[in-house]
Design an enzyme around this catalytic site. Sequence first.
Site, PDB file in Angstrom:
ATOM      1  N   GLU A   1      29.690  31.828  46.537  1.00  0.00           N
ATOM      2  CA  GLU A   1      31.087  32.239  47.518  1.00  0.00           C
ATOM      3  C   GLU A   1      31.272  33.986  47.496  1.00  0.00           C
ATOM      4  OE1 GLU A   1      35.841  32.467  46.354  1.00  0.00           O
ATOM      5  OE2 GLU A   1      34.732  32.716  45.143  1.00  0.00           O
TER       6      GLU A   1
ATOM      7  N   CYS B   1      39.839  33.581  48.926  1.00  0.00           N
ATOM      8  CA  CYS B   1      39.043  32.582  47.951  1.00  0.00           C
ATOM      9  C   CYS B   1      38.931  31.077  48.633  1.00  0.00           C
ATOM     10  CB  CYS B   1      39.830  32.041  46.815  1.00  0.00           C
ATOM     11  SG  CYS B   1      41.660  31.830  47.163  1.00  0.00           S
TER      12      CYS B   1
ATOM     13  N   GLU C   1      43.472  29.028  39.503  1.00  0.00           N
ATOM     14  CA  GLU C   1      42.984  28.800  41.056  1.00  0.00           C
ATOM     15  C   GLU C   1      41.336  29.566  41.124  1.00  0.00           C
ATOM     16  OE1 GLU C   1      42.027  30.203  44.548  1.00  0.00           O
ATOM     17  OE2 GLU C   1      44.303  31.270  44.242  1.00  0.00           O
TER      18      GLU C   1
ATOM     19  N   LYS D   1      48.265  40.870  33.241  1.00  0.00           N
ATOM     20  CA  LYS D   1      47.652  42.039  33.376  1.00  0.00           C
ATOM     21  C   LYS D   1      46.849  41.727  35.165  1.00  0.00           C
ATOM     22  CE  LYS D   1      42.980  42.648  34.145  1.00  0.00           C
ATOM     23  NZ  LYS D   1      42.740  43.105  35.332  1.00  0.00           N
TER      24      LYS D   1
END
Length: 496
Positions: A399, A301, A266, A190
């Site tokens: 974040e 990230c 992750e 996906k």
Amino acid sequence: MSKTLADWQSAAAALQFDGRPFIGGARAAARSGNTIEKVNPATGAVISHVHDCDAADVDVAVAAARAAYESGEWSRAGAAFRRERLLELARLIEARSDEFALYDTLDMGKPVRESSTVDAPGSAALYRFYGEAIDKQEDLIPVTPPGSTALVTREPLGVIGVIVAWNYPLEIVTWKLAPALAAGNAVVVKPPVEASHSTLLLAELAIEAGIPAGVLNVVTGRGSVVGKALALHDDVDMLAFTGSTEVAKQLQQYAGQSNMKRLALEAGGKSSNLIFADCEDLQLAAEKAAFGSFYNQGEVCSANSRIFVERPVYEEFLELYAAAARAYAPGDPLDPETGIGSLVSEAHADTVWATIENARRDGRIVTGGTRPEIGGSRAFIEPTIVADVPADHEVHTREIFGPVAVVTPFDTEEEAIARANETPYGLAASLWTGSLARAHRVSARLVAGTVSVNTVDALGFTTPFGGFKQSGFGRDLSVHALENYTDYKTTWMQWG
């Protein structure tokens, strides 16, 4: 000769887009007939229509993957066969490297300079790495009692679901696909709805490389629909994911609600960068800090977005860091001279901009803090350095996934370690020191999957990448990534 802006503009104008999913070795329209308008964030222009698949398309793709896996044409093929197919896929990616680079740049706004020189060739090299690793793996014959022999082999898991983020569309899907395919699995991907085209091209090239139909399938669409259906599917044996911590937690729930499928997650990060006063090259530390926080528009990230500086060098570092940040001025992603490109969308830029405005109110903007309009798009944000904000401010805790970093002074080593670990994430960290003893001492106490000493965000094909705490579990890269997609099987033979 290096390509110019005009060269890339010409190549982009000639690029063909096909937003249909790739299932069972061929393109096929979404069963719903619906599509999603795909916009180039750097211009606002519609570049394609990605097919909006649903659970019915996922069922067909998983069935194709299961049939391909059970046929044994890939899963039980010899290591030499799989090696040669992956090496050929690497060659084909290299041959169409510029096409891959343009898809990613036009989809999510990153500079084509980076997608063409780092992402596309790096992905090709990683397929080559795992292709060459296939026949270097060893099974075990452990000690057993007399009259018996035990074989311990690594076996593929079966059908692997892959869900990835949009910040490195080709690279991150390669981190999952290359080891999963090398191990003999079949895969359903996906891709991010924001950036699907490079993964779709990859699936076409897999067939050209001789990988059997059904081994690699790509189902386009929204994560809330396609990703959820894949995570809940009882015939998916394992799910590999890169994305936010919030979604990673949802996937854990879906795995438990379905067939208890294995997971490698992750997830988010909020990495720290500790600058000690005994750093031997403060200029280099500042330049690397700018790279670590602003490269790829800060949409990384493991971005080192929390900078802690020992007080005696704090003001000097801040000045050097602000100067280094100016090398990352935003511009047209097709211009080879651009520092950073656009963020993935104007909506995402709105979120990042709101954070900057809060920081302006509650602290100090050292440099940046502007949102230029370029090419008619408001998806660009100047690299922004924030200081003098409270420890619980969102620039410290959330974040942001944009070109925003916060700088804070510290007085002692203990304080620096505590502040670095004062986060729910544990993906990466960096530290700068001229003391080998301090390098060992501090890195041992930083809770992070990767600690970079006298550099930032270090990674390579031979070293595992992943996090602790709410940054997830499982590892990408290196031969250790094969462990995500295989498990031990013991075959005990009794002779006496």
